[in-house]
Design an enzyme around this catalytic site. Structure first.
Site, PDB file in Angstrom:
ATOM      1  N   ARG A 122      -0.072  -5.345   4.835  1.00  0.00           N
ATOM      2  CA  ARG A 122       1.158  -4.530   4.760  1.00  0.00           C
ATOM      3  C   ARG A 122       2.434  -5.342   4.997  1.00  0.00           C
ATOM      4  O   ARG A 122       3.478  -4.794   5.318  1.00  0.00           O
ATOM      5  CB  ARG A 122       1.106  -3.344   5.719  1.00  0.00           C
ATOM      6  CG  ARG A 122      -0.074  -2.415   5.431  1.00  0.00           C
ATOM      7  CD  ARG A 122       0.040  -1.101   6.163  1.00  0.00           C
ATOM      8  NE  ARG A 122      -1.110  -0.267   5.858  1.00  0.00           N
ATOM      9  CZ  ARG A 122      -2.239  -0.281   6.535  1.00  0.00           C
ATOM     10  NH1 ARG A 122      -2.370  -1.083   7.586  1.00  0.00           N
ATOM     11  NH2 ARG A 122      -3.236   0.497   6.200  1.00  0.00           N
ATOM     12  N   LYS A 144      13.572 -10.912  -4.330  1.00  0.00           N
ATOM     13  CA  LYS A 144      12.865 -10.258  -5.438  1.00  0.00           C
ATOM     14  C   LYS A 144      11.528 -10.961  -5.654  1.00  0.00           C
ATOM     15  O   LYS A 144      11.496 -12.185  -5.838  1.00  0.00           O
ATOM     16  CB  LYS A 144      13.691 -10.331  -6.730  1.00  0.00           C
ATOM     17  CG  LYS A 144      14.808  -9.318  -6.804  1.00  0.00           C
ATOM     18  CD  LYS A 144      15.439  -9.331  -8.195  1.00  0.00           C
ATOM     19  CE  LYS A 144      16.571  -8.338  -8.307  1.00  0.00           C
ATOM     20  NZ  LYS A 144      17.270  -8.426  -9.598  1.00  0.00           N
ATOM     21  N   GLU A 186      21.990 -21.360 -14.524  1.00  0.00           N
ATOM     22  CA  GLU A 186      22.182 -20.361 -13.461  1.00  0.00           C
ATOM     23  C   GLU A 186      23.310 -20.795 -12.519  1.00  0.00           C
ATOM     24  O   GLU A 186      23.999 -19.961 -11.940  1.00  0.00           O
ATOM     25  CB  GLU A 186      20.880 -20.154 -12.669  1.00  0.00           C
ATOM     26  CG  GLU A 186      19.695 -19.646 -13.506  1.00  0.00           C
ATOM     27  CD  GLU A 186      19.701 -18.136 -13.767  1.00  0.00           C
ATOM     28  OE1 GLU A 186      20.644 -17.440 -13.346  1.00  0.00           O
ATOM     29  OE2 GLU A 186      18.746 -17.669 -14.407  1.00  0.00           O
ATOM     30  N   LYS A 228      25.313 -16.299  -4.295  1.00  0.00           N
ATOM     31  CA  LYS A 228      24.216 -15.331  -4.433  1.00  0.00           C
ATOM     32  C   LYS A 228      23.960 -14.595  -3.124  1.00  0.00           C
ATOM     33  O   LYS A 228      23.736 -13.374  -3.116  1.00  0.00           O
ATOM     34  CB  LYS A 228      22.928 -16.019  -4.931  1.00  0.00           C
ATOM     35  CG  LYS A 228      21.806 -14.996  -5.033  1.00  0.00           C
ATOM     36  CD  LYS A 228      20.685 -15.333  -5.950  1.00  0.00           C
ATOM     37  CE  LYS A 228      19.768 -14.093  -6.031  1.00  0.00           C
ATOM     38  NZ  LYS A 228      18.578 -14.285  -6.816  1.00  0.00           N
ATOM     39  N   GLU A 238      20.031  -3.926  -5.597  1.00  0.00           N
ATOM     40  CA  GLU A 238      20.682  -3.858  -6.914  1.00  0.00           C
ATOM     41  C   GLU A 238      21.119  -2.437  -7.273  1.00  0.00           C
ATOM     42  O   GLU A 238      20.848  -1.926  -8.366  1.00  0.00           O
ATOM     43  CB  GLU A 238      19.764  -4.442  -8.006  1.00  0.00           C
ATOM     44  CG  GLU A 238      20.551  -4.900  -9.218  1.00  0.00           C
ATOM     45  CD  GLU A 238      19.733  -5.703 -10.230  1.00  0.00           C
ATOM     46  OE1 GLU A 238      19.079  -6.679  -9.825  1.00  0.00           O
ATOM     47  OE2 GLU A 238      19.760  -5.343 -11.399  1.00  0.00           O
ATOM     48  N   ARG A 242      24.854  -6.375  -7.242  1.00  0.00           N
ATOM     49  CA  ARG A 242      23.848  -7.400  -7.551  1.00  0.00           C
ATOM     50  C   ARG A 242      23.627  -7.524  -9.053  1.00  0.00           C
ATOM     51  O   ARG A 242      23.192  -8.573  -9.540  1.00  0.00           O
ATOM     52  CB  ARG A 242      22.532  -7.093  -6.817  1.00  0.00           C
ATOM     53  CG  ARG A 242      21.511  -8.215  -6.969  1.00  0.00           C
ATOM     54  CD  ARG A 242      20.391  -8.147  -5.959  1.00  0.00           C
ATOM     55  NE  ARG A 242      19.456  -9.236  -6.176  1.00  0.00           N
ATOM     56  CZ  ARG A 242      18.505  -9.585  -5.348  1.00  0.00           C
ATOM     57  NH1 ARG A 242      18.335  -8.938  -4.224  1.00  0.00           N
ATOM     58  NH2 ARG A 242      17.694 -10.589  -5.619  1.00  0.00           N
ATOM     59  N   ASN A 246      23.080 -10.616 -13.291  1.00  0.00           N
ATOM     60  CA  ASN A 246      22.428 -10.530 -14.605  1.00  0.00           C
ATOM     61  C   ASN A 246      23.346 -10.992 -15.740  1.00  0.00           C
ATOM     62  O   ASN A 246      23.001 -10.813 -16.910  1.00  0.00           O
ATOM     63  CB  ASN A 246      21.974  -9.085 -14.882  1.00  0.00           C
ATOM     64  CG  ASN A 246      20.899  -8.651 -13.901  1.00  0.00           C
ATOM     65  OD1 ASN A 246      20.184  -9.485 -13.352  1.00  0.00           O
ATOM     66  ND2 ASN A 246      20.809  -7.356 -13.645  1.00  0.00           N
ATOM     67  N   HIS A 249      21.965 -12.291 -18.953  1.00  0.00           N
ATOM     68  CA  HIS A 249      20.541 -11.963 -18.978  1.00  0.00           C
ATOM     69  C   HIS A 249      20.186 -10.862 -19.976  1.00  0.00           C
ATOM     70  O   HIS A 249      19.050 -10.827 -20.440  1.00  0.00           O
ATOM     71  CB  HIS A 249      20.052 -11.583 -17.576  1.00  0.00           C
ATOM     72  CG  HIS A 249      19.843 -12.774 -16.682  1.00  0.00           C
ATOM     73  ND1 HIS A 249      20.870 -13.597 -16.287  1.00  0.00           N
ATOM     74  CD2 HIS A 249      18.716 -13.306 -16.125  1.00  0.00           C
ATOM     75  CE1 HIS A 249      20.401 -14.558 -15.508  1.00  0.00           C
ATOM     76  NE2 HIS A 249      19.093 -14.411 -15.406  1.00  0.00           N
ATOM     77  N   HIS A 253      17.614 -12.193 -22.263  1.00  0.00           N
ATOM     78  CA  HIS A 253      16.264 -11.639 -22.123  1.00  0.00           C
ATOM     79  C   HIS A 253      15.772 -11.107 -23.463  1.00  0.00           C
ATOM     80  O   HIS A 253      14.593 -11.273 -23.824  1.00  0.00           O
ATOM     81  CB  HIS A 253      16.284 -10.533 -21.065  1.00  0.00           C
ATOM     82  CG  HIS A 253      14.930 -10.068 -20.657  1.00  0.00           C
ATOM     83  ND1 HIS A 253      14.294  -9.032 -21.301  1.00  0.00           N
ATOM     84  CD2 HIS A 253      14.080 -10.493 -19.700  1.00  0.00           C
ATOM     85  CE1 HIS A 253      13.110  -8.833 -20.746  1.00  0.00           C
ATOM     86  NE2 HIS A 253      12.954  -9.703 -19.770  1.00  0.00           N
ATOM     87  N   HIS A 268      14.011 -20.356 -19.884  1.00  0.00           N
ATOM     88  CA  HIS A 268      14.767 -19.211 -19.358  1.00  0.00           C
ATOM     89  C   HIS A 268      16.255 -19.551 -19.201  1.00  0.00           C
ATOM     90  O   HIS A 268      17.126 -18.789 -19.624  1.00  0.00           O
ATOM     91  CB  HIS A 268      14.162 -18.751 -18.030  1.00  0.00           C
ATOM     92  CG  HIS A 268      14.956 -17.645 -17.400  1.00  0.00           C
ATOM     93  ND1 HIS A 268      15.060 -16.394 -17.963  1.00  0.00           N
ATOM     94  CD2 HIS A 268      15.713 -17.606 -16.276  1.00  0.00           C
ATOM     95  CE1 HIS A 268      15.843 -15.630 -17.210  1.00  0.00           C
ATOM     96  NE2 HIS A 268      16.234 -16.339 -16.174  1.00  0.00           N
TER      97      HIS A 268
HETATM   98  N1  GLY Z   1      18.019 -13.198 -10.344  1.00  0.00           N
HETATM   99  C1  GLY Z   1      18.864 -12.099 -10.153  1.00  0.00           C
HETATM  100  C2  GLY Z   1      18.718 -11.466  -8.803  1.00  0.00           C
HETATM  101  O1  GLY Z   1      18.095 -12.032  -7.927  1.00  0.00           O
HETATM  102  O2  GLY Z   1      19.186 -10.389  -8.607  1.00  0.00           O
END
Ligand code: GLY
Length: 369
Positions: A122, A144, A186, A228, A238, A242, A246, A249, A253, A268
């Site tokens: 958990r 993430k 990035e 960041k 997000e 946040r 993107n 992206h 993407h 990427h």
């Molecule tokens: N890579 C975008 C984020 O971490 O929100």
């Protein structure tokens, strides 16, 4: 050595330490987090050969026993099968809730090990030791974690923040040039979002970082992590700000998806660079920013050896790209959310962007009608 504190959300604050020679210091820096003096290192087969011996030696010197589980290198390892294998190795090693896991690798390893840590008993702590520029400036920070399913990327995951991130600039010396440049996209993205002076530096003498200069890389990583972490501290899940991360992206993407996410065809970061150029051109087309600013953006991307034009990535259909951008739902006549810009360092979340306008733009960009 610079430590950037990531804090502000509901999560426990943690440090991202950026500097040279950190792999050798990892044991000493991690020791306080591993009271039971044992850990599992999750890595991939390539990184295991390059960096696991040094990390294990450093842990050993600090009295910490480590087991290694190495998954095949590449996105395909973000799977239920590899997640199960990692979790099973953690159980076999006898880890319990007081132990930590170390993610040693790029974004794939960080996402997989982070999710394993989120699920194991958990939830246990994990440490990120990112070994690509992309992972140092983006995926290792912010919590993430995810795996892919046949229905799409990152569809099964969790927000699970690390306890510590060690970004060793020296590991960049072993990175293939194309991966370094991909990570640079990035870095440029962070300047484009909210820091024009940083972008100006990146576009000028800072470009040395895209060619592997350690001092320039360190400055680029530190500022990227500061940007960041400030955004993540305000909006961990997000819900709003946040989404700025993107930038590039949504276009990128869609292009990657059309190419089957083949890193060998388009990495990427290359897709993100191209997506940033497209987002700025779309912004100029809509009268949000002037073409002079777009040209600066394109010049900085080109100087780093990254693509700015759709034709550099392949041949595309406007409808296919649009469908990807809309999440494979019918977008014609609908609305999209894009990250657009009023200038360098002035990105914003644009909701309700007209899909028909985007389709016209894609055709202007060279996609088939
Ligand atoms: N890579 C975008 C984020 O971490 O929100």
């Amino acid at each position: 050595m610079i430590a950037i504190a990531v804090s502000g959300g509901a999560f426990a604050p943690y440090d991202v330490v950026v500097g040279r020679g950190l792999m050798a210091e990892a044991g000493r820096r991690i020791a306080a987090l591993v009271p039971q003096r044992r850990t599992v290192i999750v890595t991939d087969e390539t990184v295991a050969r390059l960096h696991a011996p040094a990390l294990q030696a450093s842990l050993r010197a600090a009295g910490i026993h480590s087991a290694v589980v190495a998954v095949p290198a590449g996105e395909a390892s973000k799977s239920f099968a590899e997640l199960e294998r990692v979790l099973d190795r953690m159980l076999e090693t006898g880890l319990d809730r007081r132990d930590v896991v170390i993610a040693l690798g790029g974004g794939v390893v960080g996402d997989l090990a982070g999710l394993a840590a989120a699920l194991f008993m958990r939830g246990i702590d994990f440490v990120q030791i990112p070994t690509t520029l992309l992972a140092q400036v983006d995926s290792s920070v912010g919590g993430k974690t995810a795996i892919d399913t046949p229905r799409g990327k990152n569809l099964v995951g969790a927000f699970h923040q690390p306890r510590l991130v060690l970004a060793d600039i020296d590991v960049m010396a072993t990175l293939p040039e194309r991966q370094l440049r991909s990570g640079w996209a990035e870095v440029l993205k962070h300047g484009l979002i909210c820091d024009a002076p940083f972008f100006d530096w990146l576009a000028g003498e800072g470009t040395a970082g895209a060619n592997g200069d350690p001092a320039a890389l360190q400055r680029a990583v530190v500022r990227s992590v500061e940007i960041k972490s400030a955004i993540v501290g305000e909006d961990e899940k997000e819900a709003g700000k946040r989404a700025l991360l993107n930038l590039g992206h949504t276009f990128g993407h869609a292009i990657e998806a059309e190419l089957g996410f083949e890193e060998a065809v388009l990495a990427h970061g290359e897709a993100v660079a191209l997506g940033c150029a497209m987002a700025f051109r779309y912004s100029a087309r809509q009268g949000l920013c002037d073409m002079g600013k777009v040209e600066r953006v394109e010049a900085a991307i080109t100087a780093a050896g990254l693509p700015t034009r759709l034709a550099q990535a392949g041949v595309f259909s406007a409808d296919a790209l649009l469908a990807r951008m809309a999440g494979d739902k019918k977008a014609e006549g609908g609305a999209l959310t894009l990250i657009l810009a009023r200038g360098v360092g002035q990105a914003f979340v644009a909701k309700g962007v007209d899909a028909g306008e985007v389709r016209t733009f894609l055709v202007e960009e060279g996609a088939s009608a």
